[in-house]
Every structure is written in structure tokens, then in C-alpha cells.
Design a protein around this motif. Structure first.
Motif, short mmCIF file in Angstrom:
data_model
loop_
_atom_site.label_atom_id
_atom_site.label_comp_id
_atom_site.label_asym_id
_atom_site.label_seq_id
_atom_site.Cartn_x
_atom_site.Cartn_y
_atom_site.Cartn_z
N GLU A 194 2.35 1.73 -3.36
CA GLU A 194 1.35 2.22 -4.29
C GLU A 194 1.12 3.73 -4.09
O GLU A 194 1.01 4.49 -5.06
CB GLU A 194 0.03 1.45 -4.09
CG GLU A 194 -1.17 1.99 -4.85
CD GLU A 194 -1.00 1.91 -6.37
OE1 GLU A 194 0.02 1.35 -6.84
OE2 GLU A 194 -1.88 2.45 -7.08
N ILE A 195 1.07 4.14 -2.84
CA ILE A 195 0.86 5.57 -2.55
C ILE A 195 2.06 6.38 -3.04
O ILE A 195 1.91 7.45 -3.62
CB ILE A 195 0.61 5.78 -1.05
CG1 ILE A 195 -0.78 5.24 -0.69
CG2 ILE A 195 0.72 7.25 -0.66
CD1 ILE A 195 -1.05 5.13 0.79
N ARG A 202 3.93 5.60 -5.50
CA ARG A 202 3.83 5.64 -6.96
C ARG A 202 2.83 6.72 -7.40
O ARG A 202 3.08 7.50 -8.32
CB ARG A 202 3.38 4.28 -7.49
CG ARG A 202 3.40 4.16 -9.02
CD ARG A 202 2.81 2.85 -9.48
NE ARG A 202 1.37 2.77 -9.28
CZ ARG A 202 0.48 3.31 -10.11
NH1 ARG A 202 0.88 3.96 -11.18
NH2 ARG A 202 -0.81 3.20 -9.86
N LEU A 203 1.71 6.78 -6.70
CA LEU A 203 0.71 7.80 -7.04
C LEU A 203 1.29 9.20 -6.82
O LEU A 203 1.04 10.12 -7.60
CB LEU A 203 -0.54 7.62 -6.18
CG LEU A 203 -1.40 6.40 -6.49
CD1 LEU A 203 -2.53 6.26 -5.47
CD2 LEU A 203 -1.98 6.47 -7.90
N GLY A 204 2.08 9.33 -5.76
CA GLY A 204 2.70 10.63 -5.48
C GLY A 204 3.58 11.08 -6.63
O GLY A 204 3.65 12.26 -6.95
N ARG A 205 4.26 10.11 -7.25
CA ARG A 205 5.13 10.48 -8.37
C ARG A 205 4.33 10.92 -9.59
O ARG A 205 4.86 11.54 -10.50
CB ARG A 205 6.05 9.30 -8.73
CG ARG A 205 7.20 9.11 -7.77
CD ARG A 205 8.29 8.27 -8.39
NE ARG A 205 7.85 6.93 -8.72
CZ ARG A 205 7.90 5.90 -7.89
NH1 ARG A 205 8.38 6.07 -6.68
NH2 ARG A 205 7.49 4.71 -8.26
N LEU A 206 3.07 10.56 -9.62
CA LEU A 206 2.23 10.95 -10.75
C LEU A 206 1.64 12.36 -10.59
O LEU A 206 0.96 12.86 -11.48
CB LEU A 206 1.08 9.94 -10.95
CG LEU A 206 1.53 8.57 -11.44
CD1 LEU A 206 0.36 7.60 -11.45
CD2 LEU A 206 2.12 8.67 -12.84
N VAL A 207 1.87 12.94 -9.42
CA VAL A 207 1.46 14.35 -9.27
C VAL A 207 2.49 15.18 -10.01
O VAL A 207 3.68 15.11 -9.73
CB VAL A 207 1.40 14.75 -7.78
CG1 VAL A 207 1.09 16.23 -7.65
CG2 VAL A 207 0.37 13.93 -7.05
N ASP A 208 2.01 15.91 -11.00
CA ASP A 208 2.91 16.64 -11.88
C ASP A 208 3.33 17.94 -11.21
O ASP A 208 2.55 18.89 -11.12
CB ASP A 208 2.17 16.94 -13.19
CG ASP A 208 3.07 17.62 -14.21
OD1 ASP A 208 4.29 17.68 -13.95
OD2 ASP A 208 2.56 18.08 -15.23
N ARG A 237 0.84 -1.21 0.00
CA ARG A 237 0.00 0.00 0.00
C ARG A 237 0.88 1.26 0.00
O ARG A 237 0.62 2.20 -0.74
CB ARG A 237 -0.91 -0.02 1.25
CG ARG A 237 -1.77 1.20 1.40
CD ARG A 237 -2.80 1.34 0.30
NE ARG A 237 -3.76 0.25 0.31
CZ ARG A 237 -4.65 0.03 -0.67
NH1 ARG A 237 -4.68 0.81 -1.72
NH2 ARG A 237 -5.48 -0.99 -0.61
N GLU A 238 1.93 1.24 0.82
CA GLU A 238 2.84 2.39 0.86
C GLU A 238 3.52 2.60 -0.48
O GLU A 238 3.68 3.72 -0.95
CB GLU A 238 3.88 2.20 1.97
CG GLU A 238 3.33 2.47 3.36
CD GLU A 238 4.35 2.15 4.44
OE1 GLU A 238 4.44 2.91 5.41
OE2 GLU A 238 5.06 1.12 4.32
#
Lengths: 193, 374
Positions: B7-8, B10-16, B4-5
Motif C-alpha cells: 500500500e505504501i 502504491r501511495l509512493g507511485r501517486l507522488v507526481d 502495508r508495504e
């Protein structure tokens, strides 16, 4: 009665010691001239902008913060020229202003206005629709967290800062920072299931 | 770290969180305007305070000495017009720049934003856009169709409007005199004057000679594109630059950098390459050469899909200023460019170098990813 406490200037760290060289006074300048401020802005705008944007999840709010931070820098940095100290000061002020912005959002939502969370345009262009939805959900969850906890978690997990730096930027103890991050992490893990 | 961490993260890296040059520039302009508005508010408050004090002094004087004559502000104002600061109109850009020009009398002219320029001419300085001019002795400033003279030296900020028909002159120190179309207007210390050549009754009079000799910028051809760029209208600046032909852009580093900005910000990135390469070739020792190399790398990587060349440009940026403010970013971008070009060895090598030089670098995660470093 509500008492509003205005934030004092952050404590500056690692102020360079005045030195003498060749008999000449080398005391650092107390103010930043325009040329230095331009260089400061261009060197650090992306750093400050990234912190603000990750915390706030909105481009426009992040841009407001960036302007505020660099306008304040002219006065607030004083004689500080050491690169690490400057960077630390900028981060601390950015966090402080982002916190105020988040609290204003909460206040606005209390009075019925849209609080506003993540804008779709801050998601990287290559992200899939599923990822976009997940990021939206993540920021919606963060919107429920108290400002301090949200900021600490964002710095730790999205900015990748060390806990010591999270504590410094949040101006709290290491134990408090850990507690904030942990509490938010638990809330997010539950919410993302 | 749990799934889960991860994944989070990874999502953080998708914040442009990338800030394009155009965005950096736009926010800088907005910030400068905001700072200027604040400064004007402070001046207005100070003005009100001084006016109140003066009124009190006059009243006190009259009480003390009977009917001694006293001058009104309108009578004493320079130019005899009761000159008030402009309420609006041409904005005064008070930002800074790292470009500037030393003047023969020991003064200096500093353009106030990246799109402005100042060049020394035979009898003073030629300003395009907005600039601060500081001089210990007499100096003449050419801006659009206006001549601004500081007979005793001083410090002024001049800003031309986008259509070059108006000029805003603020005197921080010393007295200035503005001449245009046969008319003259004095600007006292601490005063701001907005002068509109199209509205002045004497504007149709034969214009005074603008200067004794053409400026280097004019030698280079049509200068209109510079003023358009100064006003932030990059599309129009690009059209004007193109219309000016091969001579529109001079050989000076300032001009080359500005031409590259105009091309990039008007969405013609391919045309930014030549001026940047020319700057690196002909002005390699200029303080802005590392910035030019870094910008070239970004254009090649992000706009032109030439990652191999981009990696070389980023390497050049770092080589030109190994301890400069761009060095860390240049190395990180070199790793990214090398990885995108399929040069895994170079990406790995430079990623190791990044880790060695910047163990706590802000781009460490991206560098590890592109460099294939666990």
C-alpha cells in the motif's frame, strides 16, 4: 558552541582512466563547458528532480535543490564523464542538499515557523481524495523522522532503490542504512494504521 | 512484502514527480540567472580588489615620483563615460545550448538558451536573444538594432532585451565596439555595457544600415516571435508567430524546434506537431532529431491523446539514437504509449526489451506495470 560542518564534495567513483590514442593525449577535461552542462541538465533534471521531490514532498524546495545541484556540478564533477558515475554523484549531492533542507525545516519549526510538508500539487492528478489524504498523512509521519532516516526510507520505498544504493547515496554503511529504513518503516506502519 | 508495504509503495507511485518541459525550462532559466548573479558578485569583488590595488599603486607612485600625472578611471574608461557595469536592467543570460553556428573566420556563435538563435550572415552573425560569440579574427554581430564589432576578434556575450531596445554586451576577451542610431560605444575587455537605444540622445539620428544583406531569419519573415520566445513570453511569441503567417517560421531545424516549443509552451500542442514532423522529415540527420521525435511522442501522448502515434514517435526517437541519452526514456514511454493504445503485445514486447537493456533502469517499475510484466 555549535560547530557547523560544511559538507565536503562527495567522493567520486569510477573516474575514467586517462588513455592514449594514436599518440595523442586523451586525458579527460577537468571542467565542464556550457554545452556539456546543458546536456547534463537536460539528461538528468528529471532524475534529480524526482529524488528531491519525493524526499521533500514539495515542488518549490525540489526546484531549489535541482538548481543547487546543477550549479555545483560544473565544479564538482571535474573530469568525471562516465554516465553511471555522473548519475551517482548527482544522486549523492541531491540527497545531501535535501538533508540540509530537511534540517532547516526542523530548525524553523523549532522556532515556531511552519515546517511545511507535502504540497497537494505533488500528488498525481488522478489520485482519489482518500489517496491524497493518505499521502498527506505519510509525509506528516515522515516529517517526524530524523532527516537521515526519512531520506533512507524514501529512497528505499518511494524511489525503489536497492539497499546498496541507498547506503551509497546516504554515504553510510549498509548496516546503518538498513537500520534507518527499518526504524522509519516501523514508525510509518504504526502511524498509518 | 506485506499488504502495508504494498500500500505504501502504491501511495509512493501517486507522488507526481513528472517534470513538464515548461518546468524544466523555467528551472533552467532560474538556475542560469542564479549562476549569473554569482558570477557578477565574483566580478564585483574582483573589481573592488583591483580598484583597491590600483589606488594603492597610484598613491605609491605619487609618493615615489612626486607629482607625475595619473589617469582616473573615468578618464581612461572606454567611451569616455566612466562606463560602469549596469546595475540592473536587461539580464545577461549565460546559459548554454547545443545549437550554434560556425562563422566563416573560424569562430563560433552559440545561443545561450533554447529560445535564442544565431545565424551566420554575409558579414558576420545575426543573434536573436542571447549568444556567446567567439572569433579568432574580426567579426560583426547583429543584435536587434545594434551592431557589435570585434575588430581583432575575441569573446563576447550579447543579450537583447525583450523589447529589443536594449542590448547587454560583455567582453570576456578583446575589445568590442557597439554602434546604433549613429552612436558608438566601446566595450573594453572584462567590461559589461548596457546600451539603451531609447535613452541615448543620439538615438534619433538616422540609423546606420543594419546589415548589407538580410539574414536567413529575415527571409523567413517576422522575427519578433523569436525574441519574444527568447524572453520566455511564449503566449506573445505564439501570437507574433501566427501574425507572421506561413513565412514566419523558416525551414531550418533551429526554427522548427523553436516554433514547436512556442506552440507547446503557449498551450497549442496540436500546432507543435507539424514543425516537429517537418524536422524529422527534412533534418533526420540533425543531432536534435531524436529530441524532436521524443518531444513529438510526449505531445501526442500527453496532450493529444494519440497513444498509438506516440508509441511510433518514441520508437523513432530510439531508432535515431539507440545509445543516446533519451533512448531509455523513449523505450519506457513507448511501452506506456503502446499500453494506453491497447496494444498489449507491443507493450509486453518492448517491456521485455527494456528489462534486457536496462535491468536497473530508473523506469523499471512503471515499465513492468504498463507492460504487464509480473
Amino acid at each position: 558552541m555549535t560547530i557547523v560542518v560544511l559538507d565536503p564534495a562527495p567522493k567520486l567513483r569510477a573516474a575514467p582512466e586517462p588513455s592514449k590514442r594514436g599518440g595523442q593525449d586523451d586525458t579527460p577535461k577537468e571542467t565542464w563547458d556550457e554545452r556539456e552542462l546543458t546536456t547534463l541538465y537536460r539528461d538528468h533534471v528529471r532524475y534529480v528532480g524526482a529524488i528531491a521531490q519525493r524526499i521533500l514532498g514539495q515542488r518549490e524546495d525540489a526546484e531549489d535543490i535541482v538548481q543547487d545541484v546543477f550549479i555545483d556540478a560544473a565544479k564538482g564533477l571535474g573530469a568525471i564523464r562516465d554516465a553511471a558515475a555522473v548519475r551517482g554523484w548527482l544522486a549523492t549531492v541531491t540527497v545531501r542538499k535535501a538533508r540540509r533542507k530537511l534540517r532547516m525545516r526542523t530548525l524553523r519549526s523549532f522556532f515556531g515557523a511552519a515546517a511545511g510538508e507535502v504540497n497537494d500539487d505533488i500528488v498525481a492528478p488522478g489520485a482519489s481524495p482518500e489517496d491524497r489524504a493518505q499521502i498527506g498523512k505519510l509525509y506528516a509521519l515522515l516529517g517526524r523522522a530524523p532527516a537521515n532516516e526519512r531520506i533512507a526510507w524514501t529512497l528505499r520505498h518511494l524511489e525503489g532503490e536497492k539497499m546498496e544504493d541507498v547506503a551509497a547515496q546516504c554515504e553510510c554503511s549498509l548496516a546503518t542504512a538498513k537500520r534507518w529504513v527499518s526504524r522509519t518503516q516501523t514508525m510509518i506502519e504504526k502511524g498509518m494504521r | 512484502m506485506s499488504d502495508r508495504e504494498r500500500e505504501i509503495e502504491r501511495l509512493g507511485r501517486l507522488v507526481d514527480v513528472e517534470w513538464s518541459d515548461a518546468r524544466v525550462h523555467r528551472v533552467e532559466r532560474a538556475m542560469i540567472e542564479r549562476r549569473e548573479r554569482r558570477a557578477k558578485s565574483r566580478v564585483a569583488i574582483l573589481g573592488i580588489a583591483l580598484a583597491s590595488a590600483a589606488t594603492l599603486a597610484v598613491v605609491a607612485g605619487r609618493r615615489g615620483s612626486g607629482d607625475a600625472p595619473s589617469a582616473t578611471m573615468a578618464e581612461t574608461a572606454p567611451g569616455g563615460h566612466g562606463d560602469a557595469p549596469p546595475a540592473n536592467g536587461a539580464k545577461l543570460v549565460a546559459g548554454p545550448s547545443d545549437r550554434g553556428v560556425d562563422l566563416p573566420g573560424g569562430g563560433r556563435a552559440t545561443p545561450l538558451d533554447p529560445s535564442s538563435a544565431a545565424v551566420a550572415v554575409e558579414d558576420g552573425v545575426d543573434v536573436h536573444g542571447a549568444a556567446r560569440v567567439v572569433s579568432p579574427s574580426k567579426v560583426r554581430v547583429h543584435v536587434a538594432a545594434f551592431l557589435v564589432d570585434l575588430p581583432d576578434g575575441g569573446e563576447i556575450v550579447v543579450t537583447e532585451s525583450a523589447d529589443r531596445a536594449r542590448v547587454l554586451v560583455t567582453s570576456a576577451r578583446g575589445r568590442a565596439s557597439v554602434t546604433w542610431g549613429g552612436a558608438t560605444r566601446d566595450v573594453a575587455e572584462g567590461e559589461t555595457a548596457e546600451i539603451d537605444a531609447t535613452k541615448d540622445a543620439r538615438a534619433n539620428a538616422p540609423a546606420t544600415a543594419r546589415r548589407a544583406s538580410p539574414s536567413p531569419a529575415e527571409h523567413a519573415g517576422d522575427a519578433r516571435w523569436r525574441s519574444l520566445a527568447g524572453a520566455g513570453d511564449y503566449d506573445a511569441a505564439y501570437d507574433a508567430m501566427r501574425a507572421g503567417g506561413a513565412r514566419a517560421v523558416g525551414d531550418a531545424a533551429d526554427d522548427l524546434l523553436l516554433a514547436a516549443d512556442v506552440a507547446r509552451l503557449s498551450r497549442h500542442p496540436a500546432e507543435a506537431v507539424a514543425p516537429l514532423e517537418a524536422l524529422l522529415r527534412d533534418h533526420g540527420d540533425d543531432a536534435r532529431a531524436p529530441l524532436a521525435a521524443f518531444t513529438l511522442g510526449r505531445v501526442l501522448l500527453e496532450e493529444l491523446a494519440r497513444p498509438g502515434d506516440a508509441a511510433d514517435a518514441f520508437a523513432k526517437a530510439r531508432a535515431l539514437a539507440p545509445s543516446g541519452s533519451l533512448a531509455e526514456d523513449a523505450l519506457a514511454r513507448e511501452v506506456e504509449a503502446a499500453a494506453r493504445a491497447g496494444d498489449a503485445d507491443r507493450a509486453r514486447r518492448e517491456a521485455d526489451e527494456y528489462a534486457r537493456l536496462y535491468p536497473r533502469g530508473s523506469r523499471a517499475a512503471a515499465v513492468r506495470r504498463y507492460g504487464g510484466v509480473p
